[in-house]
Each structure stands twice: as C-alpha cells, then as structure tokens.
Design a protein around this motif. Sequence first.
Motif, PDB file in Angstrom:
ATOM      1  N   ALA A   8       0.832  -1.205   0.000  1.00 17.74           N
ATOM      2  CA  ALA A   8       0.000   0.000   0.000  1.00 17.74           C
ATOM      3  C   ALA A   8       0.865   1.254   0.000  1.00 17.74           C
ATOM      4  O   ALA A   8       0.582   2.225  -0.710  1.00 17.74           O
ATOM      5  N   ARG A  68      -1.265   8.769   2.568  1.00 19.87           N
ATOM      6  CA  ARG A  68      -2.214   8.293   1.550  1.00 19.87           C
ATOM      7  C   ARG A  68      -2.491   6.806   1.722  1.00 19.87           C
ATOM      8  O   ARG A  68      -3.625   6.347   1.562  1.00 19.87           O
ATOM      9  N   ARG A  77     -14.864   6.526  -5.799  1.00 21.58           N
ATOM     10  CA  ARG A  77     -13.638   5.867  -6.234  1.00 21.58           C
ATOM     11  C   ARG A  77     -13.981   4.494  -6.809  1.00 21.58           C
ATOM     12  O   ARG A  77     -14.874   3.807  -6.324  1.00 21.58           O
ATOM     13  N   ASN A 102      -7.735   2.503   5.499  1.00 19.11           N
ATOM     14  CA  ASN A 102      -8.640   2.853   6.596  1.00 19.11           C
ATOM     15  C   ASN A 102      -7.999   2.559   7.953  1.00 19.11           C
ATOM     16  O   ASN A 102      -8.596   1.965   8.848  1.00 19.11           O
ATOM     17  N   ALA A 162       0.990   3.999  -2.936  1.00 20.71           N
ATOM     18  CA  ALA A 162       0.525   5.347  -2.597  1.00 20.71           C
ATOM     19  C   ALA A 162       1.656   6.366  -2.600  1.00 20.71           C
ATOM     20  O   ALA A 162       1.426   7.550  -2.847  1.00 20.71           O
ATOM     21  N   THR A 174      -4.904   6.189   4.576  1.00 25.47           N
ATOM     22  CA  THR A 174      -6.276   6.518   4.180  1.00 25.47           C
ATOM     23  C   THR A 174      -6.891   5.387   3.367  1.00 25.47           C
ATOM     24  O   THR A 174      -8.037   4.992   3.589  1.00 25.47           O
ATOM     25  N   GLN A 175      -6.129   4.854   2.412  1.00 25.81           N
ATOM     26  CA  GLN A 175      -6.641   3.772   1.571  1.00 25.81           C
ATOM     27  C   GLN A 175      -6.919   2.505   2.370  1.00 25.81           C
ATOM     28  O   GLN A 175      -7.858   1.768   2.070  1.00 25.81           O
ATOM     29  N   GLU A 197     -11.851  -5.799  -2.908  1.00 23.48           N
ATOM     30  CA  GLU A 197     -12.331  -4.655  -2.139  1.00 23.48           C
ATOM     31  C   GLU A 197     -13.857  -4.645  -2.120  1.00 23.48           C
ATOM     32  O   GLU A 197     -14.477  -4.025  -1.256  1.00 23.48           O
ATOM     33  N   ASP A 256     -13.447   0.966  -6.886  1.00 29.48           N
ATOM     34  CA  ASP A 256     -12.779  -0.077  -6.117  1.00 29.48           C
ATOM     35  C   ASP A 256     -12.373  -1.236  -7.019  1.00 29.48           C
ATOM     36  O   ASP A 256     -12.973  -1.490  -8.064  1.00 29.48           O
TER      37      ASP A 256
END
Length: 297
Positions: A21, A30, A139, A36, A25, A33-34, A147, A141
């Motif tokens: 991730a 970032r 967005r 969570n 990112a 955030t992706q 996801e 997914d």
Amino acid sequence: MNSKAAAAPMPDWDLVQAFLAVVEAGSLTRAATQLNTSQPTLSRQIAALEAQTGAALFERTTRGLSLTEAGEALVEPARRMQAAAQALSLAVAGRAQTLAGTVRLTASEMMSAYVLPPVLAQLRTAHPEIEIELVATNRIDNLLAREADIAIRMVRPEQGSLVTRHVADYPLGFYAHADYLAGRPPVTPNTLADHDWVGLDQSPQLIDGFRAAGFAIDRHFFAFRCDNQIVGWEAVRAGLGIGITMQRVAARDPDLVRLLPEFAVPPLPVWLTAHRELRATPRMRIAFDALATALAA
C-alpha cells in the motif's frame, strides 16, 4: 549441528499488504487513508516488516518515500504473494454454496443514497440470510483485489476476468426547487449566467460538460460548489440553485422543477460487475441478478 540453513520466517501477510500500500501510494498518509487505518499504525507495520527482513525498505525524500535497494527487491515477491492470496480468497468464496453470508457492494454516493436503499430492502426481504455491506464511494474499487464483491459503476470496467452487464442508461436533467424559481427570470440558454448554479469544487467534470456544449464557463459560474454529490443535491433541494442529477432521483421530490429539457444531456450508463468465480456462489448470483433486474426497471 544441523548442516541445513534455517529457513527464513514467512513474512506476516498483513505487513506485506501494508508495504504494498505504501509502495503504491508513495506516502504513509495516503496509504493509511486507503487502508482505513492510522499513520502511526502503518508506520509500526512497516517497522515490523523491516525488522523481519533485517533491512530498511524506505527512505524519506523531499517528494515523500522512496524504496531502498532492499525494498525494490521485495516488491515483486510481495506482489506475487498478493496475487496468490487473492486467488485463494476468490477460490474459497466461489465455492461457498450457502446463501447465508455477506455480499459487499460498492457504488457511487448518489447511487448508494438515492437508488439502492429500496432495491436492497427488497433483496433483504426476499433473502434475510444475506448480509449486505455497502461502500459508498465515487472511487472505483478493485474487484480483483476483493475490495468489493459486486460493483455498480458508471463506466465500463476493463478487466477481462470480470462478469460485466450493462443494465441501464439513466437520463439526466437540470432541476431547481420551486422556491428558488419563484420571482426569478425564466431559465433559458440565454439566461444561464443570471441564475445560481450548484456545481463541483475540485472536479472539472461539470465545467468540461458545459464547455463541450458551447458554454465557456469557469468554476465561478457555480455559486455553490461541493465535490460531495449528496451535499450538492441536497443544496439544490434546499433552493441554493440549479443542479443536475438522475431523473429517477429528482422524480422523488414533487417540489423540484425540470429545466432546459431541450438540452441533450448524455445519459448515465449503469454497469454491474462481479468476479467470474463469485457468480458460482449462490448468494452472489442472487444479489447480482436482483440488482440487475431492479436497476434496469
């Protein structure tokens, strides 16, 4: 003494996911955030993976984080591990033959708030054993990364391994509340600038649409701007100005007046997608078919 070298411990999958991730990112903020999660939690995960591998994986630069040599060497094996985990997850999900369980959907904010609730209520009434998770986001997914199980999208997905069905084209229109229109001049192509408009803030989507139709406007054309489409639509319903939305959504409010019907606004295509393996799962197949029928109505 055992002559065989001790096998290196298998990296924790959660740590590998965190690493990928951050790679994709380019920053902890970032990536957090992706995922969570919080930035401190993600930092601890990266530190734990570095402890397992015995090497620093990132270094800070003026542009954010960049991979070290050790980090570069880890990217491809981590992606292969991710692909294997996704394939395993899909295989297990595709063989779950019971109706009881969760179906995870993703759809735009407007679709989630104003179109899907009665559709999902019908689905739950018919099949109360199916639990529903709805990710309301604009967005797109990634179904391949699990996801979501089923996605409702306004663009055709490109991945060849997805089951894709074009279920409808939703007409759009310009609308304003009757209270806003009271005492104001008629809304015509020649009086657009004399009225208040509700538009987007950072997104250029509406500006591009007006310009394509021959109206040279900028962001200041819109007296109220917000990228959250639910907020924008509620602003129209409150009388802040003229906005655009799906006709089936506007039809729910008798105080709204459709304007400029002579404008040929391109309809909003609705695509329903799921992974091929998930269509073999009864609850996924039932949810997919129910959504396709209801959204096409």
